[in-house]
Design an enzyme around this catalytic site. Structure first.
Site, PDB file in Angstrom:
ATOM      1  N   MET A  21      54.896  74.907  67.819  1.00  0.00           N
ATOM      2  CA  MET A  21      55.668  75.598  66.779  1.00  0.00           C
ATOM      3  C   MET A  21      56.806  74.698  66.292  1.00  0.00           C
ATOM      4  O   MET A  21      57.771  75.180  65.692  1.00  0.00           O
ATOM      5  CB  MET A  21      56.222  76.911  67.318  1.00  0.00           C
ATOM      6  CG  MET A  21      55.108  77.887  67.704  1.00  0.00           C
ATOM      7  SD  MET A  21      55.617  79.609  67.645  1.00  0.00           S
ATOM      8  CE  MET A  21      56.891  79.642  68.891  1.00  0.00           C
ATOM      9  N   GLY A  22      56.719  73.402  66.568  1.00  0.00           N
ATOM     10  CA  GLY A  22      57.752  72.480  66.101  1.00  0.00           C
ATOM     11  C   GLY A  22      58.994  72.528  66.965  1.00  0.00           C
ATOM     12  O   GLY A  22      58.956  73.011  68.092  1.00  0.00           O
ATOM     13  N   LEU A  24      60.283  69.975  68.245  1.00  0.00           N
ATOM     14  CA  LEU A  24      59.658  69.254  69.360  1.00  0.00           C
ATOM     15  C   LEU A  24      60.696  68.666  70.317  1.00  0.00           C
ATOM     16  O   LEU A  24      61.760  68.222  69.902  1.00  0.00           O
ATOM     17  CB  LEU A  24      58.756  68.144  68.819  1.00  0.00           C
ATOM     18  CG  LEU A  24      57.634  68.612  67.882  1.00  0.00           C
ATOM     19  CD1 LEU A  24      56.769  67.426  67.433  1.00  0.00           C
ATOM     20  CD2 LEU A  24      56.753  69.668  68.529  1.00  0.00           C
ATOM     21  N   GLY A  27      59.170  68.284  76.406  1.00  0.00           N
ATOM     22  CA  GLY A  27      58.020  69.033  76.925  1.00  0.00           C
ATOM     23  C   GLY A  27      56.803  68.807  76.036  1.00  0.00           C
ATOM     24  O   GLY A  27      55.707  68.494  76.514  1.00  0.00           O
ATOM     25  N   HIS A  28      57.009  68.957  74.719  1.00  0.00           N
ATOM     26  CA  HIS A  28      55.906  68.689  73.779  1.00  0.00           C
ATOM     27  C   HIS A  28      55.460  67.234  73.902  1.00  0.00           C
ATOM     28  O   HIS A  28      54.263  66.941  73.829  1.00  0.00           O
ATOM     29  CB  HIS A  28      56.346  68.931  72.336  1.00  0.00           C
ATOM     30  CG  HIS A  28      56.782  70.340  72.038  1.00  0.00           C
ATOM     31  ND1 HIS A  28      58.082  70.676  71.783  1.00  0.00           N
ATOM     32  CD2 HIS A  28      56.074  71.496  71.954  1.00  0.00           C
ATOM     33  CE1 HIS A  28      58.174  71.974  71.537  1.00  0.00           C
ATOM     34  NE2 HIS A  28      56.967  72.501  71.634  1.00  0.00           N
ATOM     35  N   GLY A 140      50.709  73.593  77.671  1.00  0.00           N
ATOM     36  CA  GLY A 140      51.643  73.397  78.779  1.00  0.00           C
ATOM     37  C   GLY A 140      51.571  74.530  79.794  1.00  0.00           C
ATOM     38  O   GLY A 140      51.429  75.700  79.425  1.00  0.00           O
ATOM     39  N   ASP A 143      54.019  77.744  79.709  1.00  0.00           N
ATOM     40  CA  ASP A 143      53.580  79.037  79.163  1.00  0.00           C
ATOM     41  C   ASP A 143      52.271  79.397  79.868  1.00  0.00           C
ATOM     42  O   ASP A 143      51.194  79.353  79.278  1.00  0.00           O
ATOM     43  CB  ASP A 143      53.408  78.924  77.649  1.00  0.00           C
ATOM     44  CG  ASP A 143      54.706  78.552  76.979  1.00  0.00           C
ATOM     45  OD1 ASP A 143      55.517  79.443  76.719  1.00  0.00           O
ATOM     46  OD2 ASP A 143      54.939  77.342  76.748  1.00  0.00           O
ATOM     47  N   GLN A 146      50.000  82.151  78.485  1.00  0.00           N
ATOM     48  CA  GLN A 146      49.393  81.682  77.229  1.00  0.00           C
ATOM     49  C   GLN A 146      48.204  80.763  77.525  1.00  0.00           C
ATOM     50  O   GLN A 146      47.135  80.889  76.919  1.00  0.00           O
ATOM     51  CB  GLN A 146      50.442  80.945  76.402  1.00  0.00           C
ATOM     52  CG  GLN A 146      49.883  80.235  75.192  1.00  0.00           C
ATOM     53  CD  GLN A 146      50.968  79.647  74.327  1.00  0.00           C
ATOM     54  OE1 GLN A 146      51.606  80.369  73.586  1.00  0.00           O
ATOM     55  NE2 GLN A 146      51.197  78.356  74.429  1.00  0.00           N
TER      56      GLN A 146
HETATM   57  P1  AMP Z   1      55.679  75.847  71.561  1.00  0.00           P
HETATM   58  O1  AMP Z   1      56.060  74.893  70.477  1.00  0.00           O
HETATM   59  O2  AMP Z   1      56.840  76.382  72.325  1.00  0.00           O
HETATM   60  O3  AMP Z   1      54.719  76.916  71.095  1.00  0.00           O
HETATM   61  O4  AMP Z   1      54.866  74.993  72.633  1.00  0.00           O
HETATM   62  C1  AMP Z   1      53.765  74.218  72.270  1.00  0.00           C
HETATM   63  C2  AMP Z   1      53.080  73.722  73.523  1.00  0.00           C
HETATM   64  O5  AMP Z   1      53.992  72.942  74.287  1.00  0.00           O
HETATM   65  C3  AMP Z   1      52.593  74.865  74.443  1.00  0.00           C
HETATM   66  O6  AMP Z   1      51.330  74.523  74.986  1.00  0.00           O
HETATM   67  C4  AMP Z   1      53.663  74.891  75.505  1.00  0.00           C
HETATM   68  O7  AMP Z   1      53.190  75.389  76.743  1.00  0.00           O
HETATM   69  C5  AMP Z   1      54.029  73.431  75.620  1.00  0.00           C
HETATM   70  N1  AMP Z   1      55.368  73.271  76.193  1.00  0.00           N
HETATM   71  C6  AMP Z   1      56.521  73.824  75.758  1.00  0.00           C
HETATM   72  N2  AMP Z   1      57.540  73.492  76.581  1.00  0.00           N
HETATM   73  C7  AMP Z   1      57.015  72.734  77.571  1.00  0.00           C
HETATM   74  C8  AMP Z   1      57.543  72.112  78.734  1.00  0.00           C
HETATM   75  N3  AMP Z   1      58.824  72.192  79.054  1.00  0.00           N
HETATM   76  N4  AMP Z   1      56.696  71.413  79.518  1.00  0.00           N
HETATM   77  C9  AMP Z   1      55.380  71.308  79.215  1.00  0.00           C
HETATM   78  N5  AMP Z   1      54.815  71.887  78.133  1.00  0.00           N
HETATM   79  C10 AMP Z   1      55.616  72.594  77.323  1.00  0.00           C
END
Ligand code: AMP
Length: 277
Positions: A21-22, A24, A27-28, A140, A143, A146
Site C-alpha cells: 500500500m506504499g 514503503l 519491512g517492504h 510479510g 501480517d 493476511q
Molecule cells: P502493506 O503496505 O502494509 O500492505 O504491506 C505490504 C507487504 O509488506 C505485506 O505483505 C506486509 O506483510 C509486508 N510488511 C509490512 N511490514 C513488514 C515488516 N515489518 N516486515 C516484513 N514484512 C512487512
C-alpha cells in the site's frame, strides 16, 4: 501489465509481485530484496485499497509518498512499479463489483475486529494476481493472518502462484516496522515495543512447559497493560497457526498474536512458537 507479463513469461523470464500500500519502509524492502534476488523481474504494486478499510478507519489519512516509494524501488532494482488508480481498479465504484468472500479463517483475530477487511484484501490481491500473472508473490509474516488468507485464496481459487513468506523486519528495540508507526507520538513510540516483548515473554513460558492458554493470554494482556499507558487491546492470545482460531490447549506449533491500539495507531504483531525447536 497483463500483456507485458505474458510476453516476459513466454520468453522464459520469471515475473514476481510484491503487493504493497506504499509508504514503503525497511519491512517492504526485505520483501523487495528477496524478490529481486530470486526472480528475473520484480513488480511492486502500490495501491491503498479502499475496499479493505472500514468506514471509521484511516483510508483518507493513510500515509502516501509516491516519490519516496519510487526512489526506494529504483534503489532496490525493481523493474516495474504498478500504481493503478481507484477507478481503474473499481470502475463500478469501490465495493460495488464482484468480491472474494474469505472463509472461516477471516472470522478470528483481526477478522473479528475488522469485518470485511480480509474480503477486501483477498479481492484486491486476486485482481492483482490476474492483472500481473506472477509466478511468485511475496508477503510479510508481520501480517500473519493476511498471509494465511492469501495462501488459502491461492489454493481455493487455483491461482497456482508460489506464495513466499518473509520474516518481520523490526526496529532495534523490537517494534515491528509498519507504515502506521508514524502515527505514534513520542511516549507511545517508546512503549510500543512492549507488544513484541509480551509475545517473547509468552513464548518463553511455553517453551519452558506452560500449557495453560488462560495463563499465557492473561500474562500477555497484563504485561501490555502494565507497560503501555492508556492502550486498548483488541486481542492478545494463543491461536492455531494455520486455522487461526483460538486454541484450548498448547500443543505443537502455536501462534501468539496481539493487536493493540497505542495512541492513534492500531499495531499488530505475532510470533510462532515451535515447541519442537
Ligand atoms: P502493506 O503496505 O502494509 O500492505 O504491506 C505490504 C507487504 O509488506 C505485506 O505483505 C506486509 O506483510 C509486508 N510488511 C509490512 N511490514 C513488514 C515488516 N515489518 N516486515 C516484513 N514484512 C512487512
Amino acid at each position: 501489465m497483463n500483456e507485458w507479463s505474458r510476453e516476459k513469461s513466454c520468453k522464459g523470464l520469471s515475473v514476481a509481485l510484491v503487493p504493497t500500500m506504499g509508504a514503503l519502509h525497511r519491512g517492504h524492502a526485505t520483501l523487495i530484496k528477496q524478490s529481486v534476488a530470486e526472480n528475473d523481474l520484480t513488480v511492486v504494486s502500490i495501491f491503498v485499497n479502499p475496499v479493505q478499510f472500514g468506514p471509521d478507519e484511516d483510508y483518507e489519512s493513510y500515509p502516501r509518498d509516491f516519490e519516496r516509494d519510487l526512489s526506494l524501488c529504483k534503489k532496490e532494482g525493481v523493474d516495474v512499479v504498478f500504481r493503478p488508480g481507484v477507478s481503474e481498479m473499481y470502475p463500478e465504484g469501490a465495493g460495488n463489483g464482484t468480491k472474494v468472500k474469505v472463509g472461516e479463517i477471516a472470522s478470528f483475530m483481526c477478522g473479528a475486529e475488522r469485518p470485511g477487511h480480509f474480503d477486501g484484501v483477498a479481492t484486491v490481491v486476486a485482481k492483482l494476481f490476474n492483472i500481473l500473472l506472477p509466478a511468485r508473490a511475496y508477503f510479510g509474516l508481520k501480517d500473519y493472518q493476511q498471509l494465511q488468507v492469501i495462501k488459502r485464496l491461492n489454493e481455493d481459487l487455483n491461482f497456482g502462484i508460489e506464495i513466499m513468506e518473509c520474516p518481520t523486519a523490526r526496529e532495534p528495540d523490537g517494534l515491528a516496522i509498519s507504515s502506521r508507526n508514524r502515527y505514534l507520538e513520542k511516549n507511545c513510540r517508546r512503549q510500543a515495543p512492549y507488544i513484541y516483548k509480551s509475545l517473547l515473554g509468552a513464548a518463553e513460558k511455553i517453551v519452558k512447559g506452560e500449557k495453560s492458554v488462560e495463563k499465557i493470554s492473561s500474562f500477555m494482556k497484563e504485561f501490555i497493560n502494565k507497560h503501555i499507558d492508556g492502550c486498548s487491546i483488541d486481542y492478545a492470545g494463543v491461536y492455531d497457526s494455520l486455522k487461526l482460531q483460538p486454541v484450548n490447549k498448547i500443543e505443537g506449533d502455536v501462534l501468539l498474536a496481539a493487536a493493540v491500539w497505542v495512541g492513534r495507531a492500531r499495531l499488530i504483531d505475532n510470533v510462532v512458537v515451535d515447541k519442537n525447536e
